[in-house]
Design an enzyme around this catalytic site. Sequence first.
Site, PDB file in Angstrom:
ATOM      1  CB  THR A 123     -12.898  -4.782   5.884  1.00 25.32           C
ATOM      2  OG1 THR A 123     -11.790  -4.036   5.398  1.00 25.32           O
ATOM      3  CG2 THR A 123     -13.649  -5.389   4.725  1.00 25.32           C
ATOM      4  CG  PHE A 154      -9.490   1.317  -0.640  1.00 22.55           C
ATOM      5  CD1 PHE A 154     -10.261   2.430  -0.344  1.00 22.55           C
ATOM      6  CD2 PHE A 154     -10.127   0.168  -1.099  1.00 22.55           C
ATOM      7  CE1 PHE A 154     -11.642   2.416  -0.528  1.00 22.55           C
ATOM      8  CE2 PHE A 154     -11.508   0.142  -1.284  1.00 22.55           C
ATOM      9  CZ  PHE A 154     -12.273   1.268  -0.993  1.00 22.55           C
ATOM     10  NE  ARG A 156      -0.712  -1.229  -2.417  1.00 24.13           N
ATOM     11  CZ  ARG A 156       0.115  -0.770  -3.348  1.00 24.13           C
ATOM     12  NH1 ARG A 156       0.629  -1.585  -4.258  1.00 24.13           N
ATOM     13  NH2 ARG A 156       0.455   0.513  -3.369  1.00 24.13           N
ATOM     14  CD  GLU A 157      -0.839  -6.267   6.872  1.00 22.16           C
ATOM     15  OE1 GLU A 157      -1.922  -6.815   6.964  1.00 22.16           O
ATOM     16  OE2 GLU A 157       0.194  -6.700   7.398  1.00 22.16           O
ATOM     17  CB  ALA A 254       1.546 -16.815 -11.715  1.00 19.47           C
ATOM     18  N   GLY A 255       1.797 -17.310  -8.553  1.00 16.86           N
ATOM     19  CA  GLY A 255       2.651 -17.843  -7.489  1.00 16.86           C
ATOM     20  C   GLY A 255       1.828 -18.617  -6.486  1.00 16.86           C
ATOM     21  CB  CYS A 262      -7.308  -7.768   3.565  1.00 16.37           C
ATOM     22  SG  CYS A 262      -6.911  -6.570   4.835  1.00 16.37           S
TER      23      CYS A 262
END
Length: 447
Positions: A123, A154, A156-157, A254-255, A262
Site C-alpha cells: 500500500t 485487499f 485481511r490477516e 462495535a467495540g 493497515c
Amino acid sequence: MKKNIAVAGTGYVGLTTGTCFADLGNRVTCIDINPDKIAMLERGEVPIYEPGLSEMITRNVKAGRLHFTTDYKTALEEAEYVFICVGTPSGVDGEADLRYVRMAAESIAKTMTHPIIIVNKSTVPVGTGDWVADIVHRSQPKPIPFDVVSCPEFMREGSALYDFMNPDRVVLGSKNKDAAEKVAQIHIPLRTRIIVTDLRTAEMIKYASNAFLATKISFINEIAAICEKMGADVNEVAVGMGYDKRIGPQFLNAGLGYGGSCFPKDVKALEHMALVQGSHPALLRAVMDINRDARRWVIFQLRALLGGQLNHRKIGLLGLAFKPNTDDIRESPALEIARMLQYEGALITGYDPVAMGNASRDNPELRLVESAYELADGADALVVCTEWNEFKQVDFVRIKESMKQPILVDGRNIYEPDMMQELGFIYRAVGRGSTFTNGHEFAHNGN
Ligand code: UDX
C-alpha cells in the site's frame, strides 16, 4: 499459462502473494534481505501465523514451484514480473515510510537483465508508482525497458489465503495498458472482475477502500456511544442497518475499534496526503479520534467499576492480537489498553491463543498466562480485547468463582448482557443498551 514471478518481501503480504501465485501453477521466487527469515522458510518454518499458509508453502516448495532467496539477481534471472510487497510503515506525522520500497526498487534496477514488469502490491501513497519508475530509471547501470503496475492488496490477516483466491475485484493501474493486461493474465484463474485504470487511481482505490472500512467501524462505534446513553442495543442496530444493501452487514461490529498494520497507517497516510495537498480531511480525522476514544472507553469503565482508581488492581486481558486468527499485535487495542492501565499502576495479565510471543516482546512487563481460567484467578476485572472463538464458550461459573470480583468488560460485544447478568457478573459492553442506567439498572427488555 504459467509465468515466472519474483516477490520482494516475505511479510504478511509477500509470503501470501508468492505462495498463492505458486499454488496457481506459476514459478515463484520470494526475496527477503533478512537471511534469518529466508533460512527459516527454507527449513519449512513460517515466520508469521496465517491459517493454512504453512501447509500451502510446504506443498508448493515440494512441487518445485516456490523458492526463497536473499539474492535479487537469482530471483530476477527468469522473472517476467517482480512484485514489491515490502512494508510501508507510518513515518513522521503519518506519512508512509517508503524506505523499503526504495531499497527494493534500487535492487531491482541494479540486478534486472531483461525487460520486466514491476508490480507495486504494498500500500503506497498516490503517486508512488511514478516515484518507483523514477528510481529504477536513475538506478539502472544501463537502460533496460520496464513498466510499473499498481496492484493493491485487499487481503485481511487471518483470512489472507481466502481473500487472495476469492477477491471481490483485482485493481490494476499503469501508464502502459499492455503492462496492466499482462498482470491481468496471471489473475485470470481467480475468475474475478479486473479493473484496469491509471496508476494514481489504482493507488487511491486502495486508500479509499481501507479508509471507508475504517470509517464504517468508527461510525458504528459512534452509534454505540449514543446507544449507550439512549438504552438501545448497537448490535441489533447494526443488524437492522445491515439488511439495507447500500449499507451491508459487514464492518459494523462495535467495540474497541480497528488496529492492525493497515487501517491505522492507511487512514493516517491519506490524511497526510490530503493535508499536504491543502485539502481538509475532517472526516478522516474524526474516524481516527473516534478510534482512539474506543480504546479509552475500557479505562473509563474500569475506573467507574473499581472505585475510581486502578492502582494495584489485577486486570486480565482476554486476547492480545489486534483481531482473531492472527499473531499480529501491530496497533493492537489490547496492548495500548495494557500500557494505559500499567500507567495507572494496575497489574496486567494477558492471554492470547497465538500472539503471546509478539506481545511479550512488545511489553515485557505484561504477565502472560496460558488460559482464560488462569487469567481469571484473583482478578479484579477481565477485559475482552480480541474476539477469539475460544472465549465465546468459556465455563463462566469457574471464571466467576476464581475472580476476586466478577467484573467483565466486553470490548468486543461477544457475550449476551442478559446471560452475563443472570450469571452474576457486573458486565459492561459497548453500546448494548441493557446495561443502560439512568440511576437504576434496566433489564435487557427495558421493563
Ligand atoms: C484490512 C482490510 O480489511 C484489507 O482489505 C486490507 O487489505 C488490509 O487491512 P486487516 O487489517 O487484516 O485487513 O483486518 P480486518 O479484518 O479488516 O480488521 C481490521 C481491524 O478492524 C481489526 O482491528 C478489527 O478488530 C477491526 N474491526 C473490523 C472492527 O472493529 N469492527 C468490524 O466490524 C470489523
